[in-house]
Scaffold this active site. Structure first.
Site, PDB file in Angstrom:
ATOM      1  N   ASP A  83       0.849  -1.205   0.000  1.00  0.00           N
ATOM      2  CA  ASP A  83       0.000   0.000   0.000  1.00  0.00           C
ATOM      3  C   ASP A  83       0.876   1.244   0.000  1.00  0.00           C
ATOM      4  O   ASP A  83       2.064   1.186   0.368  1.00  0.00           O
ATOM      5  CB  ASP A  83      -0.904  -0.020   1.248  1.00  0.00           C
ATOM      6  CG  ASP A  83      -2.176   0.807   1.073  1.00  0.00           C
ATOM      7  OD1 ASP A  83      -2.242   1.615   0.122  1.00  0.00           O
ATOM      8  OD2 ASP A  83      -3.083   0.654   1.901  1.00  0.00           O
ATOM      9  N   ASP A  86       0.704   8.569   2.959  1.00  0.00           N
ATOM     10  CA  ASP A  86       0.793  10.031   2.816  1.00  0.00           C
ATOM     11  C   ASP A  86       2.054  10.582   3.473  1.00  0.00           C
ATOM     12  O   ASP A  86       2.589  11.599   3.029  1.00  0.00           O
ATOM     13  CB  ASP A  86      -0.460  10.677   3.412  1.00  0.00           C
ATOM     14  CG  ASP A  86      -1.706  10.192   2.693  1.00  0.00           C
ATOM     15  OD1 ASP A  86      -1.811  10.437   1.477  1.00  0.00           O
ATOM     16  OD2 ASP A  86      -2.539   9.525   3.319  1.00  0.00           O
ATOM     17  N   LYS A  96      -1.867   7.583   6.842  1.00  0.00           N
ATOM     18  CA  LYS A  96      -2.598   7.128   5.659  1.00  0.00           C
ATOM     19  C   LYS A  96      -4.021   7.673   5.705  1.00  0.00           C
ATOM     20  O   LYS A  96      -4.488   8.146   6.730  1.00  0.00           O
ATOM     21  CB  LYS A  96      -2.633   5.595   5.604  1.00  0.00           C
ATOM     22  CG  LYS A  96      -1.292   5.005   5.177  1.00  0.00           C
ATOM     23  CD  LYS A  96      -1.340   3.484   4.993  1.00  0.00           C
ATOM     24  CE  LYS A  96      -2.390   2.989   4.051  1.00  0.00           C
ATOM     25  NZ  LYS A  96      -2.389   3.591   2.700  1.00  0.00           N
ATOM     26  N   GLY A  99      -6.645   9.180   0.638  1.00  0.00           N
ATOM     27  CA  GLY A  99      -7.664   8.750  -0.326  1.00  0.00           C
ATOM     28  C   GLY A  99      -8.956   8.303   0.350  1.00  0.00           C
ATOM     29  O   GLY A  99      -9.886   7.859  -0.327  1.00  0.00           O
ATOM     30  N   GLU A 105      -7.932  -0.140   4.721  1.00  0.00           N
ATOM     31  CA  GLU A 105      -6.475  -0.313   4.579  1.00  0.00           C
ATOM     32  C   GLU A 105      -5.873  -0.870   5.868  1.00  0.00           C
ATOM     33  O   GLU A 105      -5.003  -1.748   5.830  1.00  0.00           O
ATOM     34  CB  GLU A 105      -5.816   1.022   4.216  1.00  0.00           C
ATOM     35  CG  GLU A 105      -6.121   1.463   2.799  1.00  0.00           C
ATOM     36  CD  GLU A 105      -5.613   2.859   2.468  1.00  0.00           C
ATOM     37  OE1 GLU A 105      -5.350   3.096   1.290  1.00  0.00           O
ATOM     38  OE2 GLU A 105      -5.493   3.698   3.376  1.00  0.00           O
TER      39      GLU A 105
HETATM   40  C1  5RP Z   1      -5.484   6.124   0.686  1.00  0.00           C
HETATM   41  C2  5RP Z   1      -4.096   6.168   1.162  1.00  0.00           C
HETATM   42  C3  5RP Z   1      -3.014   6.278   0.144  1.00  0.00           C
HETATM   43  O1  5RP Z   1      -2.146   5.217   0.304  1.00  0.00           O
HETATM   44  C4  5RP Z   1      -2.291   7.561   0.355  1.00  0.00           C
HETATM   45  O2  5RP Z   1      -3.230   8.615   0.290  1.00  0.00           O
HETATM   46  C5  5RP Z   1      -1.204   7.769  -0.703  1.00  0.00           C
HETATM   47  O3  5RP Z   1      -1.790   7.992  -1.937  1.00  0.00           O
HETATM   48  P1  5RP Z   1      -0.955   8.189  -3.254  1.00  0.00           P
HETATM   49  O4  5RP Z   1      -0.297   6.885  -3.537  1.00  0.00           O
HETATM   50  O5  5RP Z   1      -2.001   8.560  -4.281  1.00  0.00           O
HETATM   51  O6  5RP Z   1       0.036   9.300  -3.032  1.00  0.00           O
HETATM   52  O7  5RP Z   1      -3.806   6.095   2.333  1.00  0.00           O
HETATM   53  O8  5RP Z   1      -6.410   6.122   1.748  1.00  0.00           O
END
Ligand code: 5RP
Length: 233
Positions: A83, A86, A96, A99, A105
């Site tokens: 995964d 952020d 995290k 998104g 997650e």
């Molecule tokens: C979603 C998340 C993502 O892993 C996080 O936002 C990173 O996103 P990206 O890969 O688009 O930078 O936690 O809930």
């Protein structure tokens, strides 16, 4: 290299942790999307993988690529979860939920024997907290819950600015029918203490602090992909 190039590079590098026959957790976000694409290629090449997605968006992507999608009810124990994040600190603690998928997650990551995090260079921080901490809350009593979150933060020396996440002019609703409170904390000195303090608040379903869950992180940069490993005390 753009940050998307870095995301693609770390996602492809993570394939080294995947073996034919594995039960996999598939993350959410633009970095995880590249990983799911790479998994789709392995499946086309004949690999048999059982995959549990962490969001409806990832489920749709995986199904579109012909990946066998399962649920945690059918497949409660996973070999590996991959995964994005952020933010990631030197102990591989994460923020995290950018998104909005943090609840699934975290459930999926905690069901996997190993969590590998894939991030571009912008995500690596000395101290968590520049990225507003997402907290998933039930809609009932959201303002009372926000007040309790603020109080819990203040008890740890954090003075957060808390907003209900809005997308397209409406409150953002998670795959689980809940809301997200984005809590701009600034530097979080004691992420493990904050995680515990948030977890006991009624109305908080889950928060985006992933403490001690990731064992490996693949970090992208212009120089390539580097591997960070969590030091177990
Ligand atoms: C979603 C998340 C993502 O892993 C996080 O936002 C990173 O996103 P990206 O890969 O688009 O930078 O936690 O809930």
């Amino acid at each position: 290299m753009t940050s998307d190039d870095q995301k693609r590079a770390v996602a492809r590098a993570a394939i080294v942790y995947v073996r034919d026959g594995m039960r996999l957790g598939l993350g959410t976000g633009s970095t995880a999307k590249h990983f799911v694409d790479a998994i789709g290629e392995k499946v086309k090449a004949g690999w048999r993988l059982t995959c549990v997605p962490t969001s409806e968006a990832t489920r749709k992507q995986a199904e579109g690529l012909g990946i066998a999608v399962s649920t945690l009810d059918q497949t409660p124990q996973l070999d590996l979860d991959v995964d994005g994040a952020d933010e990631i600190d030197g102990d591989l603690n994460l923020i995290k939920g950018g998104g909005g998928a943090l609840l699934r997650e975290k459930i999926v990551a905690s069901s996997a024997a190993k969590m590998v995090v894939i991030v571009d260079a912008s995500k690596r921080v000395e101290h968590l907290g520049k990225f507003p901490l997402p907290v998933e809350v039930v809609p009932f009593g959201v303002k009372a819950t926000a007040f309790k979150i603020e109080t819990a933060c203040k008890s740890l020396g954090i003075n957060p600015a808390i907003v209900i996440r809005v997308r397209n002019g409406k409150p953002f609703v998670t795959d689980n029918g809940n809301l997200i409170l984005d809590c701009a904390c600034g530097r979080i000195d004691k992420p493990a203490s904050l995680a515990v303090a948030l977890s006991v608040i009624p109305g908080v379903v889950e928060h985006g602090l992933f403490i001690g869950m990731a064992s490996v992180a693949l970090l992208g940069s212009d120089a390539g992909v580097s591997v960070l490993t969590r030091k177990v005390p």
